[in-house]
Design a protein around this motif. Sequence first.
Motif, PDB file in Angstrom:
ATOM      1  N   SER A 137       0.830  -1.208   0.000  1.00  0.00           N
ATOM      2  CA  SER A 137       0.000   0.000   0.000  1.00  0.00           C
ATOM      3  C   SER A 137       0.862   1.256   0.000  1.00  0.00           C
ATOM      4  O   SER A 137       0.569   2.232  -0.697  1.00  0.00           O
ATOM      5  CB  SER A 137      -0.919  -0.003   1.227  1.00  0.00           C
ATOM      6  OG  SER A 137      -1.923  -0.984   1.110  1.00  0.00           O
TER       7      SER A 137
ATOM      8  N   ARG B 291       2.123   1.780  -3.486  1.00  0.00           N
ATOM      9  CA  ARG B 291       1.080   2.300  -4.379  1.00  0.00           C
ATOM     10  C   ARG B 291       0.822   3.776  -4.121  1.00  0.00           C
ATOM     11  O   ARG B 291       0.623   4.562  -5.056  1.00  0.00           O
ATOM     12  CB  ARG B 291      -0.203   1.491  -4.199  1.00  0.00           C
ATOM     13  CG  ARG B 291      -0.082   0.046  -4.687  1.00  0.00           C
ATOM     14  CD  ARG B 291      -1.339  -0.746  -4.422  1.00  0.00           C
ATOM     15  NE  ARG B 291      -2.468  -0.274  -5.213  1.00  0.00           N
ATOM     16  CZ  ARG B 291      -3.709  -0.727  -5.093  1.00  0.00           C
ATOM     17  NH1 ARG B 291      -3.975  -1.681  -4.194  1.00  0.00           N
ATOM     18  NH2 ARG B 291      -4.675  -0.249  -5.855  1.00  0.00           N
ATOM     19  N   ILE B 292       0.845   4.178  -2.856  1.00  0.00           N
ATOM     20  CA  ILE B 292       0.674   5.591  -2.524  1.00  0.00           C
ATOM     21  C   ILE B 292       1.858   6.400  -3.047  1.00  0.00           C
ATOM     22  O   ILE B 292       1.708   7.512  -3.567  1.00  0.00           O
ATOM     23  CB  ILE B 292       0.515   5.778  -0.995  1.00  0.00           C
ATOM     24  CG1 ILE B 292      -0.850   5.270  -0.536  1.00  0.00           C
ATOM     25  CG2 ILE B 292       0.706   7.242  -0.593  1.00  0.00           C
ATOM     26  CD1 ILE B 292      -2.034   6.040  -1.091  1.00  0.00           C
TER      27      ILE B 292
ATOM     28  N   GLU C 176       1.468   7.209  -6.631  1.00  0.00           N
ATOM     29  CA  GLU C 176       0.530   8.322  -6.825  1.00  0.00           C
ATOM     30  C   GLU C 176       1.202   9.651  -6.522  1.00  0.00           C
ATOM     31  O   GLU C 176       1.049  10.624  -7.260  1.00  0.00           O
ATOM     32  CB  GLU C 176      -0.691   8.137  -5.914  1.00  0.00           C
ATOM     33  CG  GLU C 176      -1.619   7.019  -6.328  1.00  0.00           C
ATOM     34  CD  GLU C 176      -2.283   7.269  -7.673  1.00  0.00           C
ATOM     35  OE1 GLU C 176      -2.637   8.442  -7.949  1.00  0.00           O
ATOM     36  OE2 GLU C 176      -2.446   6.316  -8.444  1.00  0.00           O
TER      37      GLU C 176
ATOM     38  N   GLU D 147      -3.423   4.080   2.170  1.00  0.00           N
ATOM     39  CA  GLU D 147      -3.920   3.130   1.188  1.00  0.00           C
ATOM     40  C   GLU D 147      -4.610   3.925   0.086  1.00  0.00           C
ATOM     41  O   GLU D 147      -5.081   5.049   0.322  1.00  0.00           O
ATOM     42  CB  GLU D 147      -4.913   2.158   1.843  1.00  0.00           C
ATOM     43  CG  GLU D 147      -4.294   1.328   2.961  1.00  0.00           C
ATOM     44  CD  GLU D 147      -5.336   0.575   3.768  1.00  0.00           C
ATOM     45  OE1 GLU D 147      -6.544   0.850   3.588  1.00  0.00           O
ATOM     46  OE2 GLU D 147      -4.946  -0.283   4.581  1.00  0.00           O
ATOM     47  N   PRO D 148      -4.687   3.377  -1.120  1.00  0.00           N
ATOM     48  CA  PRO D 148      -5.277   4.135  -2.235  1.00  0.00           C
ATOM     49  C   PRO D 148      -6.803   4.216  -2.175  1.00  0.00           C
ATOM     50  O   PRO D 148      -7.509   3.829  -3.105  1.00  0.00           O
ATOM     51  CB  PRO D 148      -4.787   3.367  -3.465  1.00  0.00           C
ATOM     52  CG  PRO D 148      -4.572   1.972  -2.979  1.00  0.00           C
ATOM     53  CD  PRO D 148      -4.093   2.101  -1.568  1.00  0.00           C
TER      54      PRO D 148
ATOM     55  N   THR E  85      -8.145   9.293   0.641  1.00  0.00           N
ATOM     56  CA  THR E  85      -6.697   9.513   0.745  1.00  0.00           C
ATOM     57  C   THR E  85      -6.132  10.055  -0.563  1.00  0.00           C
ATOM     58  O   THR E  85      -5.363  11.024  -0.572  1.00  0.00           O
ATOM     59  CB  THR E  85      -5.971   8.210   1.132  1.00  0.00           C
ATOM     60  OG1 THR E  85      -6.397   7.808   2.442  1.00  0.00           O
ATOM     61  CG2 THR E  85      -4.460   8.405   1.150  1.00  0.00           C
ATOM     62  N   LEU E  86      -6.525   9.458  -1.684  1.00  0.00           N
ATOM     63  CA  LEU E  86      -6.035   9.924  -2.990  1.00  0.00           C
ATOM     64  C   LEU E  86      -6.509  11.342  -3.284  1.00  0.00           C
ATOM     65  O   LEU E  86      -5.748  12.163  -3.820  1.00  0.00           O
ATOM     66  CB  LEU E  86      -6.482   8.968  -4.092  1.00  0.00           C
ATOM     67  CG  LEU E  86      -5.882   7.549  -4.047  1.00  0.00           C
ATOM     68  CD1 LEU E  86      -6.435   6.717  -5.176  1.00  0.00           C
ATOM     69  CD2 LEU E  86      -4.354   7.609  -4.087  1.00  0.00           C
TER      70      LEU E  86
END
Length: 360
Positions: free
Chosen positions: A265, A268-269, A272, A344-345, A349-350
Amino acid sequence: MSKSRDGRKKERKKAKTNKKALNKKNIRTIIIVSAIIVAAIIITVLVLKTNSFSQYTKIISKDEAREEILGYIPGVSNPRALSNALRIADSFAVEDLEKDGEIVAKEAIIVIDNPDSEKSSKISQKASMLLVIDDELNILGLKPFKPTYFTLGIDFDNFFDAFKGKSADQFILKVDGIYTNDSNTALLIKNKVKEAMSLFYIEKYGITEYDKISKDEFTFAEKGIKVEPIETNDINGETVDLSKLKDYKLILIGGNPHCGGCVTSVKRISNEIEKYDISNTKFLVFSFSDTLEDAHKIGDQLPEGTIIIQDTDRSLAKQLKIDASPYIALVDKDLTLFYRGPCEPTRETLANIKDFLGGE
């Protein structure tokens, strides 16, 4: 003459004996009086200490709080929880208030960490307030009840009085005009009220109408509070002082390197984050393990130059409230919290990363 000398000796001996007895008596008297004085001082100190905390421990019932706001004790019905995880960070316990069988108001319980809890074990860990609104979503009153007082940093009564008459629209549109100055506690309460009023608005008018005026903003109660400027060392022994990083945007991440899903996670963040300009951003990762190898497992997922900190017992992460794994805090300049949530995406959060890094 010999008899006279014997008499004088006896008198001197008797006087000496009497003097010793008197001294012993005086000593006993002094000891007793001293003990009484010490006991009185201890009792006085205990009474003063108890009284000094009395304003922080006074509690009233919800019925008393309702009566202070409404002028009478209403009936209570329809207990429920209001929540909308995609738009509002918190959820609230809510009830309808009735008079003569008619719903006259609604209430929500606002709860925060009590800023005075460390003063004494007798002081509640949480501070609870009763928010009462009318059918048009105007605030009838906001009343602390458990306890009735806590340290705010600004005028206590004026702050709570300022909520009366404010509408849900004013909070959602950020035109409520409620003054918080530099008080983290006051700002947190105001933002909690905004969350509750937003959920009342959604309940009454629906999500579509809410989204029209909220502009899809994720409402997070702690946004705007100041982050504690901790000081520690990184894995290279270099001093890390958050107060000296206040001119940067900060991304703080706490994680357990033994959790494969957590590491994924974070990666992945990181992918981004690298879509945005991060030239004025510092990254700090707190590894919940005791080895350098583990620390790198999670720290190396982030951009080059990330500051890696071993936080085996999560004590630093707890101060920063990122001790769940994985968790992220977006901290704006001057150590102002922008967002805190799962690393986490997720949608929120995104969206907050985009808002945090995508704009000036």
